[in-house]
Design a protein around this motif. Structure first.
Motif, mmCIF file in Angstrom:
data_model
loop_
_atom_site.group_PDB
_atom_site.id
_atom_site.type_symbol
_atom_site.label_atom_id
_atom_site.label_comp_id
_atom_site.label_asym_id
_atom_site.label_seq_id
_atom_site.Cartn_x
_atom_site.Cartn_y
_atom_site.Cartn_z
ATOM 1 N N ILE A 100 0.909 -1.179 -0.071
ATOM 2 C CA ILE A 100 -0.057 -0.085 -0.184
ATOM 3 C C ILE A 100 0.790 1.123 -0.029
ATOM 4 N N ASN A 101 1.944 1.221 1.023
ATOM 5 C CA ASN A 101 2.768 2.469 0.900
ATOM 6 C C ASN A 101 3.557 2.632 -0.375
ATOM 7 N N GLU A 102 3.724 1.699 -0.989
ATOM 8 C CA GLU A 102 4.374 1.871 -2.312
ATOM 9 C C GLU A 102 3.556 2.587 -3.578
ATOM 10 N N LEU A 103 2.211 2.571 -3.247
ATOM 11 C CA LEU A 103 1.494 3.005 -4.308
ATOM 12 C C LEU A 103 1.243 4.535 -4.396
ATOM 13 N N ASP A 112 -6.434 3.419 -9.707
ATOM 14 C CA ASP A 112 -7.037 2.298 -10.131
ATOM 15 C C ASP A 112 -6.714 1.090 -9.063
ATOM 16 N N VAL A 113 -5.745 0.782 -8.990
ATOM 17 C CA VAL A 113 -5.288 -0.406 -8.017
ATOM 18 C C VAL A 113 -5.783 -0.157 -6.571
ATOM 19 N N ILE A 114 -5.796 0.916 -5.948
ATOM 20 C CA ILE A 114 -6.413 1.295 -4.531
ATOM 21 C C ILE A 114 -7.783 1.136 -4.771
ATOM 22 N N ASN A 115 -8.593 1.618 -5.628
ATOM 23 C CA ASN A 115 -9.882 1.476 -5.684
ATOM 24 C C ASN A 115 -10.357 -0.219 -5.704
ATOM 25 N N GLU A 116 -9.637 -0.424 -6.536
ATOM 26 C CA GLU A 116 -10.131 -1.987 -6.795
ATOM 27 C C GLU A 116 -9.735 -2.849 -5.571
ATOM 28 N N LEU A 117 -8.769 -2.455 -5.103
ATOM 29 C CA LEU A 117 -8.219 -3.415 -3.953
ATOM 30 C C LEU A 117 -8.958 -3.190 -2.605
ATOM 31 N N ALA A 151 -7.201 8.881 -1.575
ATOM 32 C CA ALA A 151 -6.360 8.710 -0.471
ATOM 33 C C ALA A 151 -6.895 8.110 0.838
ATOM 34 N N GLN A 152 -7.972 8.569 1.145
ATOM 35 C CA GLN A 152 -8.770 8.001 2.412
ATOM 36 C C GLN A 152 -8.969 6.431 2.388
ATOM 37 N N LYS A 153 -9.279 6.164 0.890
ATOM 38 C CA LYS A 153 -9.284 4.504 1.033
ATOM 39 C C LYS A 153 -7.901 3.944 1.327
ATOM 40 N N LYS A 154 -6.912 4.324 0.750
ATOM 41 C CA LYS A 154 -5.430 4.028 1.001
ATOM 42 C C LYS A 154 -5.252 3.943 2.488
ATOM 43 N N LYS A 155 -5.808 4.965 3.145
ATOM 44 C CA LYS A 155 -5.466 4.978 4.574
ATOM 45 C C LYS A 155 -6.328 3.890 5.130
#
Length: 244
Positions: A100-103, A112-117, A151-155
């Motif tokens: 996650i941190n590397e995205l 797109d990767v974050i949203n799908e994940l 960004a919030q999804k990543k968090k």
């Protein structure tokens, strides 16, 4: 493997039961019970009867795990407050913290990767959280999803990872009813430690730290020296896991 002795001294167990159970735990529970809301009173009363509290105090480790599992399943709010990682034990993540941190979200493909994940993780995790009725976790992680930025999804994905690892406290993020946050008040660990700490460690015969299996930690009790087991490796443990 670290071996400890079983406490079988009837006189000690009788003193412990009188002081810790009869004079402390039971009165504190009766006072606490008055703060429980009507919706949960019957469950709390059934789970923590006098007989159940005695069993909780004196049972073995395997029985204790079963009792805790029963409590958390019937009153999930207690698990959400004190042990949210309980709901993630059997939930498998398909990513790591580093993933996650590397995205870098400045790159469109990573968005797109974050949203799908996030969508995949959310759909799978919701099945577990709804099964256990973990309402506070659902509210914290997934309420108002339509307003959540990438960004919030990543968090949130990182938060889920922390929950899985047992390093995230929902109690610091969400407001819980007083009867939930006050539950720990019925257990007076300081009384137990002060009155019976030396007796317990002497009975157990702990000479080497059960956590690191390296440092010697003998119990010393003499006119000039009083020392109970302590190990530097315990400094990183939660208080509830430290030796008394």
């Amino acid at each position: 493997m670290i071996k400890i002795n079983e406490i079988t001294d009837d006189n000690f167990l009788a003193r412990y039961k009188k002081k810790v159970i009869s004079k402390s735990l039971l009165p504190k529970f009766k006072k606490y019970f008055n703060t429980v809301d009507l919706e949960h009173k019957n469950k709390i009363e059934a789970l923590f009867s006098e007989e159940s509290l005695i069993e909780l105090t004196f049972c073995g480790s395997s029985e204790l795990c079963q009792i805790i599992d029963k409590i958390y399943k019937q009153v999930p709010s207690l698990a959400e407050f004190y042990c949210p990682e309980y709901f993630f034990v059997n939930f498998e993540l398909n990513y790591t913290k580093s993933d996650i941190n590397e995205l870098d979200l400045r790159k469109p493909e990573n968005t797109d990767v974050i949203n799908e994940l996030f969508d995949e993780t959310k759909n799978n995790l919701l099945l577990t959280l709804r099964e256990f009725q973990a309402t506070q976790l659902i509210k914290f992680l997934f309420t108002e999803e339509h307003r959540v930025t990438t960004a919030q999804k990543k968090k949130k994905l990182l938060d889920i990872y922390k929950f899985k690892k047992g390093t995230f406290k929902l109690s610091e993020q969400m407001k819980f009813p007083f009867w939930v946050s006050n539950f720990s008040s019925i257990f007076d660990y300081e009384l137990m430690s002060k009155e019976f700490g030396y007796d317990i460690t002497n009975f157990l015969g702990i000479d080497v730290c059960p956590y690191c299996n390296q440092e010697e930690i003998p119990t010393i009790e003499s006119p000039r020296v009083h020392r109970r087991p302590v190990c530097l490796s315990q400094a990183t443990l939660p208080d509830s896991f430290k030796l008394s």
